[in-house]
Design an enzyme around this catalytic site. Structure first.
Site, PDB file in Angstrom:
ATOM      1  N   TYR A  72      -8.752   5.620   7.258  1.00  0.00           N
ATOM      2  CA  TYR A  72      -9.094   5.931   8.899  1.00  0.00           C
ATOM      3  C   TYR A  72     -10.679   6.909   8.749  1.00  0.00           C
ATOM      4  O   TYR A  72     -10.881   8.316   8.641  1.00  0.00           O
ATOM      5  CB  TYR A  72      -8.093   6.693   9.279  1.00  0.00           C
ATOM      6  N   TYR A 132       4.034   6.814   9.783  1.00  0.00           N
ATOM      7  CA  TYR A 132       2.455   6.160   9.008  1.00  0.00           C
ATOM      8  C   TYR A 132       3.275   4.429   8.894  1.00  0.00           C
ATOM      9  O   TYR A 132       3.664   3.676   9.376  1.00  0.00           O
ATOM     10  CB  TYR A 132       2.027   6.497   8.256  1.00  0.00           C
ATOM     11  N   HIS A 154       1.041  -1.380  -0.015  1.00  0.00           N
ATOM     12  CA  HIS A 154       0.247  -0.133   0.138  1.00  0.00           C
ATOM     13  C   HIS A 154       1.034   1.320  -0.260  1.00  0.00           C
ATOM     14  O   HIS A 154       1.842   1.592   1.031  1.00  0.00           O
ATOM     15  CB  HIS A 154      -1.311  -0.057   1.528  1.00  0.00           C
ATOM     16  N   PRO A 176      -4.770   1.067  18.309  1.00  0.00           N
ATOM     17  CA  PRO A 176      -4.035   0.539  17.236  1.00  0.00           C
ATOM     18  C   PRO A 176      -3.899   1.688  16.411  1.00  0.00           C
ATOM     19  O   PRO A 176      -4.060   1.153  15.208  1.00  0.00           O
ATOM     20  CB  PRO A 176      -5.079  -0.510  17.004  1.00  0.00           C
ATOM     21  N   LYS A 182       1.283   0.477  15.185  1.00  0.00           N
ATOM     22  CA  LYS A 182       2.537   0.046  15.653  1.00  0.00           C
ATOM     23  C   LYS A 182       2.769  -0.749  16.681  1.00  0.00           C
ATOM     24  O   LYS A 182       3.820  -0.686  16.757  1.00  0.00           O
ATOM     25  CB  LYS A 182       2.793   1.527  16.516  1.00  0.00           C
TER      26      LYS A 182
HETATM   27  P1  RFL Z   1       1.192 -11.537  22.259  1.00  0.00           P
HETATM   28  O1  RFL Z   1       0.801 -11.351  20.901  1.00  0.00           O
HETATM   29  O2  RFL Z   1       0.268 -11.368  22.829  1.00  0.00           O
HETATM   30  O3  RFL Z   1       1.339 -12.639  22.569  1.00  0.00           O
HETATM   31  C1  RFL Z   1       2.005 -12.822  23.657  1.00  0.00           C
HETATM   32  C2  RFL Z   1       1.851 -14.678  24.204  1.00  0.00           C
HETATM   33  O4  RFL Z   1       2.338 -14.498  25.761  1.00  0.00           O
HETATM   34  C3  RFL Z   1       1.921 -15.611  25.771  1.00  0.00           C
HETATM   35  N1  RFL Z   1       1.045 -15.475  27.441  1.00  0.00           N
HETATM   36  C4  RFL Z   1       2.394 -16.221  28.270  1.00  0.00           C
HETATM   37  N2  RFL Z   1       2.523 -17.357  27.521  1.00  0.00           N
HETATM   38  C5  RFL Z   1       3.284 -17.973  28.907  1.00  0.00           C
HETATM   39  N3  RFL Z   1       3.142 -17.540  30.448  1.00  0.00           N
HETATM   40  C6  RFL Z   1       2.209 -16.379  30.522  1.00  0.00           C
HETATM   41  N4  RFL Z   1       2.550 -16.854  31.886  1.00  0.00           N
HETATM   42  C7  RFL Z   1       2.106 -15.843  29.741  1.00  0.00           C
HETATM   43  N5  RFL Z   1       1.405 -14.781  29.896  1.00  0.00           N
HETATM   44  C8  RFL Z   1       0.735 -14.302  28.129  1.00  0.00           C
HETATM   45  C9  RFL Z   1      -0.042 -15.104  24.888  1.00  0.00           C
HETATM   46  O5  RFL Z   1      -0.671 -16.427  25.234  1.00  0.00           O
HETATM   47  C10 RFL Z   1       1.516 -14.517  24.269  1.00  0.00           C
HETATM   48  O6  RFL Z   1       0.706 -15.934  23.296  1.00  0.00           O
HETATM   49  O7  RFL Z   1       2.490  -9.781  22.562  1.00  0.00           O
HETATM   50  P2  RFL Z   1       3.629  -9.816  21.340  1.00  0.00           P
HETATM   51  O8  RFL Z   1       4.441 -11.341  20.550  1.00  0.00           O
HETATM   52  O9  RFL Z   1       4.902  -8.841  21.966  1.00  0.00           O
HETATM   53  O10 RFL Z   1       2.941  -9.454  20.195  1.00  0.00           O
HETATM   54  C11 RFL Z   1       2.599  -7.983  19.798  1.00  0.00           C
HETATM   55  C12 RFL Z   1       1.217  -7.808  19.657  1.00  0.00           C
HETATM   56  O11 RFL Z   1       0.492  -8.609  19.155  1.00  0.00           O
HETATM   57  C13 RFL Z   1       0.186  -6.311  19.449  1.00  0.00           C
HETATM   58  O12 RFL Z   1       1.480  -5.403  19.493  1.00  0.00           O
HETATM   59  C14 RFL Z   1      -0.309  -5.578  18.143  1.00  0.00           C
HETATM   60  O13 RFL Z   1      -1.208  -7.293  18.127  1.00  0.00           O
HETATM   61  C15 RFL Z   1      -1.264  -4.788  17.940  1.00  0.00           C
HETATM   62  N6  RFL Z   1      -1.866  -4.196  17.301  1.00  0.00           N
HETATM   63  C16 RFL Z   1      -1.422  -4.284  15.645  1.00  0.00           C
HETATM   64  N7  RFL Z   1      -0.391  -3.627  15.712  1.00  0.00           N
HETATM   65  C17 RFL Z   1       0.686  -3.657  14.462  1.00  0.00           C
HETATM   66  O14 RFL Z   1       1.709  -3.102  14.587  1.00  0.00           O
HETATM   67  N8  RFL Z   1      -0.103  -2.992  13.790  1.00  0.00           N
HETATM   68  C18 RFL Z   1      -1.621  -3.187  13.097  1.00  0.00           C
HETATM   69  O15 RFL Z   1      -2.321  -2.584  12.612  1.00  0.00           O
HETATM   70  C19 RFL Z   1      -1.907  -3.176  14.575  1.00  0.00           C
HETATM   71  N9  RFL Z   1      -3.573  -3.660  15.112  1.00  0.00           N
HETATM   72  C20 RFL Z   1      -3.206  -4.422  16.933  1.00  0.00           C
HETATM   73  C21 RFL Z   1      -4.014  -4.026  15.915  1.00  0.00           C
HETATM   74  C22 RFL Z   1      -4.021  -4.952  18.734  1.00  0.00           C
HETATM   75  C23 RFL Z   1      -5.527  -4.787  18.441  1.00  0.00           C
HETATM   76  N10 RFL Z   1      -5.858  -5.570  19.717  1.00  0.00           N
HETATM   77  C24 RFL Z   1      -7.143  -6.983  20.134  1.00  0.00           C
HETATM   78  C25 RFL Z   1      -4.935  -5.755  20.462  1.00  0.00           C
HETATM   79  C26 RFL Z   1      -5.494  -4.699  16.184  1.00  0.00           C
HETATM   80  C27 RFL Z   1      -6.353  -4.381  17.499  1.00  0.00           C
HETATM   81  C28 RFL Z   1      -7.462  -4.681  17.125  1.00  0.00           C
HETATM   82  C1  PHB Z   2      -5.789  -3.943  10.705  1.00  0.00           C
HETATM   83  O1  PHB Z   2      -6.272  -4.596   9.796  1.00  0.00           O
HETATM   84  O2  PHB Z   2      -6.247  -4.504  11.982  1.00  0.00           O
HETATM   85  C2  PHB Z   2      -5.177  -2.410  11.155  1.00  0.00           C
HETATM   86  C3  PHB Z   2      -5.211  -1.888  10.723  1.00  0.00           C
HETATM   87  C4  PHB Z   2      -4.323  -0.598  10.492  1.00  0.00           C
HETATM   88  C5  PHB Z   2      -4.738  -0.351  12.335  1.00  0.00           C
HETATM   89  C6  PHB Z   2      -5.146  -1.042  13.195  1.00  0.00           C
HETATM   90  C7  PHB Z   2      -5.290  -1.830  12.593  1.00  0.00           C
HETATM   91  O3  PHB Z   2      -4.204   1.728  12.283  1.00  0.00           O
END
Ligand code: RFL
Ligand code: PHB
Length: 394
Positions: free
Chosen positions: A205, A389, A76, A297, A301
């Site tokens: 957005y 971004y 993109h 989110p 990042k």
């Molecule tokens: P995670 O993914 O939470 O994984 C942590 C893992 O640790 C396990 N765990 C344990 N294991 C052993 N013993 C314990 N006591 C434990 N406690 C927990 C858990 O089960 C899990 O498997 O953290 P990690 O690896 O640091 O990854 C971070 C990312 O997942 C997170 O930052 C992103 O998903 C955030 N995020 C986005 N990031 C982007 O860069 N671009 C995006 O477009 C974006 N969109 C989003 C997002 C996060 C969202 N939510 C739901 C928070 C959109 C959403 C809606």
């Molecule tokens: C997503 O596709 O889940 C998504 C994309 C952009 C964002 C946050 C989430 O800023």
């Protein structure tokens, strides 16, 4: 699988941070074991990030897991801001000298990393219960856990806390040893995943009088949409019909008209939070990813910061084992935090710009309107937004 009793680096958590770190360490010849509390299927079932910066794509490349992302990821070079029914394009490529982002889901990255790990026969303990970490102030840390009713102790040189915001690693650090900074936002995001073609080729957005919305995607046939919602909303309160009707109300007329709707395959509400813990190193324990910081989110990042943290950490451990240099480990926290705080700033700013804040009547609302007007009419302001971004350099 035989559960090892010792390793070089014990990684807690098999999310993107832990899995990517494991792969980068393996490529540097450093043994590691991942301990995860859930099943692999559960980890894959969490629908989260979708937008990948170039530095994250580069890290996946170094980890040897970028083939499918190159094949299936969507490049993109812009996105749109829809402000009160009018769309404005942010031309990432033009504003950043040719940079872009890749739309490729966290689920797919996680799957690619899990498959690579399984193919190379690297040990991952899923469904580990009662995980606890010990003696990370000494040269001989340990991880203890129960698997299938049997107690295990894993001796290691280092522990990588990649266990997310609710994990055990940050919680094991003595209270006086770190400082936390936090901002909670007065709303959440209701997300829906559906097998329908995206409403537009690029992300939109949306800021509308009814609140924020985001049109994103996972492929040409799978869409991801979000609505700003009240924190006391429950997922069950939102039928698919109500979700699509509310999304239409927030979009511009052309998008509302062309929106294709269908049955949701996932629906969830996420609260929005900014959070940082300092430092990220405690003796031989290193925190990475959501274990150390959370961003709302809006800036996309979170996953990208997780990838830069573990890239710094893998480089530092490589230097420790392969060139006997301690400098990378000593500087890990400072290096990672410098990048984290800038992403925190951008995510907070973009969130503040685009959402309805209940407390924002009067002056606050005027400031938001002036900021938007400035952004939409100033090339340097758009260039700043685009630079952040696509991702700041590592
Ligand atoms: P995670 O993914 O939470 O994984 C942590 C893992 O640790 C396990 N765990 C344990 N294991 C052993 N013993 C314990 N006591 C434990 N406690 C927990 C858990 O089960 C899990 O498997 O953290 P990690 O690896 O640091 O990854 C971070 C990312 O997942 C997170 O930052 C992103 O998903 C955030 N995020 C986005 N990031 C982007 O860069 N671009 C995006 O477009 C974006 N969109 C989003 C997002 C996060 C969202 N939510 C739901 C928070 C959109 C959403 C809606
Ligand atoms: C997503 O596709 O889940 C998504 C994309 C952009 C964002 C946050 C989430 O800023």
């Amino acid at each position: 699988m035989n559960i090892p009793q010792s390793t070089r680096v014990a990684i807690i958590g098999a999310g993107p941070s832990g899995l990517l770190l494991g792969q980068l360490l393996h490529r540097a010849g450093i043994d590691n074991v991942i301990i995860e509390r859930q099943t692999g299927e559960y980890v894959l079932g969490r629908i989260r990030a979708g937008v990948i910066e170039q530095t994250t794509a580069d890290a996946l490349e170094r980890a040897g897991v970028a083939t499918r992302m190159h094949r299936e990821g969507l490049l993109h070079d812009g996105y749109e801001l829809c402000i009160d029914g009018q769309r404005h394009r942010i031309d990432l490529a033009r504003l950043t000298g040719g940079k872009h982002v890749t739309v490729y889901g966290q689920t797919e990255i996680t799957r690619d990393l899990m498959e690579a790990r399984a193919t190379e026969g690297l040990p991952t303990v899923y469904e580990a219960q009662g995980v606890s970490i010990h003696d990370f102030g000494s040269a001989h840390p340990e991880v203890r856990f129960t698997k299938d009713g049997v107690q295990h102790t894993l001796a290691c040189d280092f522990i990588a806390g990649c266990d997310g915001f609710h994990g055990v690693c940050r919680a094991s650090v003595p209270a006086g040893a770190h400082r936390t900074f936090e901002k909670i936002y007065p709303f959440g995001w209701l997300g829906v995943l559906a097998d329908v073609p995206p409403v537009s080729d690029e992300l939109i957005y949306v800021k509308s009088p009814r609140g924020f919305a985001l049109c994103s995607m996972r492929s040409h046939t799978r869409s991801r949409y979000y609505l700003q919602c009240s924190l006391d909303n429950k997922v069950e309160q939102w039928s698919d019909e109500e979700f699509w009707a509310e999304l239409r109300r927030r979009l511009d007329p052309a998008a509302a008209e062309s929106l294709v709707t269908g049955a949701s395959i996932e629906k969830s509400i996420a609260p929005l939070r900014s959070f940082v813990t300092e430092p990220m190193r405690f003796g031989r324990l290193f925190l990475a990813g959501d274990a150390a910081h959370i961003v709302p989110p809006t800036g996309a990042k979170g996953l990208n910061l997780a990838a830069s943290d573990v890239s710094y950490l893998a480089e530092a451990l490589d230097a420790w084992y392969n060139t006997h240099s301690e400098e990378g480990l000593a500087r890990y926290s400072e290096r990672a935090l410098a990048r984290i705080w800038k992403a925190e700033r951008f995510s907070w700013w973009f969130t503040s710009l685009m959402h309805n804040f209940p407390e924002n009547a009067g002056f606050g609302q005027k400031m938001q309107e002036a900021e938007l007007d400035y952004l939409l009419h100033s090339e340097p302001a758009q260039a700043t937004m685009a630079e952040n971004y696509v991702g700041l350099p590592m």
